[in-house]
Write a protein that holds these residues in place. Sequence first.
Motif, mmCIF file in Angstrom:
data_model
loop_
_atom_site.group_PDB
_atom_site.id
_atom_site.type_symbol
_atom_site.label_atom_id
_atom_site.label_comp_id
_atom_site.label_asym_id
_atom_site.label_seq_id
_atom_site.Cartn_x
_atom_site.Cartn_y
_atom_site.Cartn_z
ATOM 1 N N UNK A 1 10.361 9.690 -4.907
ATOM 2 C CA UNK A 1 9.241 8.952 -4.312
ATOM 3 C C UNK A 1 9.159 9.159 -2.801
ATOM 4 N N UNK A 2 9.809 10.195 -2.301
ATOM 5 C CA UNK A 2 9.823 10.479 -0.862
ATOM 6 C C UNK A 2 8.416 10.663 -0.307
ATOM 7 N N UNK A 3 7.489 11.100 -1.132
ATOM 8 C CA UNK A 3 6.127 11.326 -0.684
ATOM 9 C C UNK A 3 5.482 10.044 -0.165
ATOM 10 N N UNK A 4 5.995 8.895 -0.587
ATOM 11 C CA UNK A 4 5.434 7.617 -0.165
ATOM 12 C C UNK A 4 6.109 7.033 1.073
ATOM 13 N N UNK A 5 7.084 7.733 1.607
ATOM 14 C CA UNK A 5 7.773 7.225 2.779
ATOM 15 C C UNK A 5 6.792 7.088 3.929
ATOM 16 N N UNK A 6 6.823 5.921 4.565
ATOM 17 C CA UNK A 6 5.878 5.631 5.653
ATOM 18 C C UNK A 6 6.156 6.547 6.839
ATOM 19 N N UNK A 7 5.112 7.164 7.330
ATOM 20 C CA UNK A 7 5.223 8.059 8.469
ATOM 21 C C UNK A 7 4.632 7.373 9.692
ATOM 22 N N UNK B 1 6.724 6.063 -13.529
ATOM 23 C CA UNK B 1 6.872 7.442 -13.993
ATOM 24 C C UNK B 1 8.197 8.029 -13.515
ATOM 25 N N UNK B 2 8.566 7.744 -12.272
ATOM 26 C CA UNK B 2 9.833 8.239 -11.730
ATOM 27 C C UNK B 2 11.015 7.625 -12.475
ATOM 28 N N UNK B 3 10.908 6.350 -12.819
ATOM 29 C CA UNK B 3 11.978 5.702 -13.580
ATOM 30 C C UNK B 3 12.091 6.320 -14.964
ATOM 31 N N UNK B 4 10.941 6.589 -15.595
ATOM 32 C CA UNK B 4 10.955 7.200 -16.928
ATOM 33 C C UNK B 4 11.593 8.588 -16.919
ATOM 34 N N UNK B 5 11.519 9.300 -15.797
ATOM 35 C CA UNK B 5 12.089 10.638 -15.701
ATOM 36 C C UNK B 5 13.606 10.626 -15.561
ATOM 37 N N UNK B 6 14.180 9.466 -15.224
ATOM 38 C CA UNK B 6 15.629 9.387 -15.065
ATOM 39 C C UNK B 6 16.326 9.641 -16.398
ATOM 40 N N UNK C 1 0.788 -1.216 0.000
ATOM 41 C CA UNK C 1 0.000 0.000 0.000
ATOM 42 C C UNK C 1 0.822 1.268 0.000
ATOM 43 N N UNK C 2 2.117 1.186 0.344
ATOM 44 C CA UNK C 2 2.923 2.394 0.470
ATOM 45 C C UNK C 2 3.331 2.993 -0.867
ATOM 46 N N UNK C 3 3.453 2.172 -1.872
ATOM 47 C CA UNK C 3 3.955 2.678 -3.155
ATOM 48 C C UNK C 3 2.940 2.465 -4.258
ATOM 49 N N UNK C 4 2.750 3.456 -5.045
ATOM 50 C CA UNK C 4 1.870 3.337 -6.213
ATOM 51 C C UNK C 4 2.751 2.977 -7.408
ATOM 52 N N UNK C 5 2.461 1.849 -8.011
ATOM 53 C CA UNK C 5 3.284 1.333 -9.100
ATOM 54 C C UNK C 5 3.394 2.305 -10.264
ATOM 55 N N UNK C 6 2.318 2.991 -10.582
ATOM 56 C CA UNK C 6 2.364 3.951 -11.690
ATOM 57 C C UNK C 6 3.364 5.070 -11.418
ATOM 58 N N UNK C 7 3.403 5.548 -10.177
ATOM 59 C CA UNK C 7 4.342 6.612 -9.833
ATOM 60 C C UNK C 7 5.788 6.131 -9.894
ATOM 61 N N UNK C 8 6.007 4.869 -9.565
ATOM 62 C CA UNK C 8 7.359 4.314 -9.641
ATOM 63 C C UNK C 8 7.820 4.289 -11.094
#
Length: 170
Positions: free
Chosen positions: A163-169, A112-117, A103-110
């Motif tokens: 992807x810091x926004x997904x870091x568990x708090x 997308x982040x890889x594509x931005x590299x 639940x912590x990570x959204x696969x689509x955002x991952x």
Amino acid sequence: MTTLEFSYSLNKLSTSLKPFAMKLTRDLDDANDLLQDTMVKAYTNRDKFAEGTNLKAWLYTIMRNTFITNYQRMVRRGTFVDTTDNNHYLNSSSVQIENGVFGNLALDDIYEAIDKLDEVFKTPFMMHFRGFKYHEIADKLQIPIGTVKNRIHIARKLLKEDLMVYKHKN
């Protein structure tokens, strides 16, 4: 690789995937279903497999992604499976299922982040993710092994920041 060779390789590797499926699902029937889904996806997407890469790692990736997708679909539906002989499906929107692992990570955002590299970081990172060893990446890209390690490290660091926004708090 011909279709026959590919089918033979899939069949040969299927026994080594079964323990991983059991570890993910913790149920024999679900593990068999996951293994079957993985083999069907691998066979139908055999044209996407790059010959010379690690087939076993590719299959593990397909299995893991299939499991995550199925799990997320089940969570979204909020469906419970009654394990009695009749296998009834009971939909309940009043119950929310949380799982810290998926639940912590959204696969689509991952993705997308890889594509931005930058390509210089993305290529070795994705090769390592797909199962290539450092020396194989260095040989394929014709760069020193230290450069490969550095670029993968930088890619991980950039992805972690993105992807810091997904870091568990807590």
